[in-house]
Design an enzyme around this catalytic site. Structure first.
Site, PDB file in Angstrom:
ATOM      1  N   HIS A   1       0.842  -1.224   0.123  1.00 52.02           N
ATOM      2  CA  HIS A   1       0.050  -0.019  -0.058  1.00 52.02           C
ATOM      3  C   HIS A   1       0.878   1.263   0.060  1.00 52.02           C
ATOM      4  CE1 HIS A   1       1.040  -0.687   4.266  1.00 52.02           C
ATOM      5  NE2 HIS A   1       0.750   0.692   4.334  1.00 52.02           N
TER       6      HIS A   1
ATOM      7  N   ASP B   1       0.592   5.013   1.994  1.00 58.07           N
ATOM      8  CA  ASP B   1      -0.057   5.640   3.137  1.00 58.07           C
ATOM      9  C   ASP B   1      -1.025   6.412   2.627  1.00 58.07           C
ATOM     10  OD1 ASP B   1       0.820   3.788   4.814  1.00 58.07           O
ATOM     11  OD2 ASP B   1       2.521   5.145   5.545  1.00 58.07           O
TER      12      ASP B   1
ATOM     13  N   HIS C   1       4.813   0.027   0.510  1.00 55.85           N
ATOM     14  CA  HIS C   1       5.385  -0.726   1.524  1.00 55.85           C
ATOM     15  C   HIS C   1       4.723  -1.895   2.061  1.00 55.85           C
ATOM     16  CE1 HIS C   1       3.304   2.642   3.358  1.00 55.85           C
ATOM     17  NE2 HIS C   1       3.448   1.651   4.706  1.00 55.85           N
TER      18      HIS C   1
ATOM     19  N   ARG D   1       4.672   6.085  14.204  1.00 57.99           N
ATOM     20  CA  ARG D   1       4.668   6.554  12.873  1.00 57.99           C
ATOM     21  C   ARG D   1       4.051   7.836  12.758  1.00 57.99           C
ATOM     22  NH1 ARG D   1       1.028   4.184   8.143  1.00 57.99           N
ATOM     23  NH2 ARG D   1      -0.200   6.061   8.246  1.00 57.99           N
TER      24      ARG D   1
HETATM   25  C1  SIN Z   1       2.773   0.729   7.935  1.00 62.50           C
HETATM   26  O1  SIN Z   1       2.335   0.473   6.924  1.00 62.50           O
HETATM   27  O2  SIN Z   1       2.905   2.154   8.255  1.00 62.50           O
HETATM   28  C2  SIN Z   1       3.562   0.069   8.878  1.00 62.50           C
HETATM   29  C3  SIN Z   1       4.826  -0.576   8.376  1.00 62.50           C
HETATM   30  C4  SIN Z   1       5.587  -1.277   9.329  1.00 62.50           C
HETATM   31  O3  SIN Z   1       5.118  -1.464  10.366  1.00 62.50           O
HETATM   32  O4  SIN Z   1       6.755  -1.952   8.980  1.00 62.50           O
END
Ligand code: SIN
Length: 277
Positions: free
Chosen positions: A100, A102, A256, A271
């Site tokens: 995805h 973000d 990611h 995050r």
């Molecule tokens: C996310 O999708 O923001 C999380 C990525 C992660 O925890 O590695």
């Protein structure tokens, strides 16, 4: 005088590790400019051995733009812009466990995300990144011409619905149900990076529902083909986290995927997500 940073490329399509910098310190403007340039070029940049309080992570993130407050995941009580991504040993699902970009489901999607590792498992829990600029470059001129004329509809409704993969993480994370609440927003299928002019594919399996003006059924074959194409190994890099690692990725050109391969262990990340100024 800016900090003396060193940039080491990690993989062919994207990714670089940056050293010689303490992200908890107040940084010179020249250093921010250098980091922004590294992010634009390498698409995702990594830092090791950092020690960040939530307030310091916020301060670092704010140097790149206003910070997002996630509409469906609660932030920290005293810092709503900081999202805690926690997988407890007994949790089976993981947040971010699918390719995805973000916040593509917002009307104005974020430009980047900054993820800090508070506690990492003894093994596993890496994150994969895939360059959607490299995926775009590899397409034929014919398909590029078709895609340049298209827009796609994005929504959080599927991912954050009561039965969706993200909502099911409620045990450890405060995830609200988006079904019926989430709007649909349309973005060009080809994103032109505002700072570099480089083109990237801008559709993703989590949040892209269909092409504008096409039905879901009509859209599916081409979207599925693009999703398959865009995650080819040649377009990816993989980051193995340690406590204190930081990744800063450009959501305009990178997907990611958080791997779920550490059963029985705890993983705790924080995050912040940078919005368009
Ligand atoms: C996310 O999708 O923001 C999380 C990525 C992660 O925890 O590695």
């Amino acid at each position: 005088m800016s900090d003396q940073i060193t940039v080491r490329r990690l993989a062919g399509a994207l990714g670089a590790e940056i050293s010689g910098i303490d992200l908890s310190a107040p940084l010179e403007e020249a250093t921010i400019v250098a980091l922004r340039a590294a992010l634009n070029l390498h698409q995702v940049i990594f830092f090791r051995d950092q020690s960040l309080t939530p307030a310091q992570q916020l301060a670092f993130g704010r140097r790149f733009g206003p910070l997002n407050i996630h509409p469906y995941v609660s932030g920290m009580a005293d810092h709503p812009e900081v999202m805690e991504i926690i997988k407890e040993p007994e949790d089976r699902l993981n947040f971010g466990g699918g390719w995805h970009s973000d916040m593509s489901f917002l009307e104005t999607p974020s430009i980047g995300s900054i993820l800090y590792a508070v506690e990492t498992p003894a093994f596993g829990g890496d994150t994969l990144f895939a360059s959607q600029a490299a995926a775009w470059d590899a397409l034929s001129d014919g398909l590029k011409a078709t895609l340049e004329g298209l827009k796609a509809v994005h929504s959080a409704g599927r991912e954050y619905s009561a039965t969706g993969p993200s909502a099911q993480k409620r045990a450890s994370m405060q995830v609200a149900e988006a079904e019926g609440l989430a709007g649909e927003f349309t973005h060009p299928v080809v994103k032109v990076h505002p700072e570099t002019g480089r083109k990237a594919l801008y559709v993703n399996p989590a949040f892209t529902m269909r092409f504008e003006g096409w039905t879901r059924r009509e859209s599916k074959p081409l979207l599925d083909w693009l999703f398959e194409h865009s995650r080819q190994e040649a377009f990816t890099c993989r980051f193995a986290w340690r406590d204190g690692s930081v990744a800063f990725w450009d959501n305009r050109q990178v997907w990611h995927y958080a791997l779920n391969d550490y059963p029985g262990q705890r993983r705790h990340m924080r995050r912040v997500t940078v919005d368009q100024a």
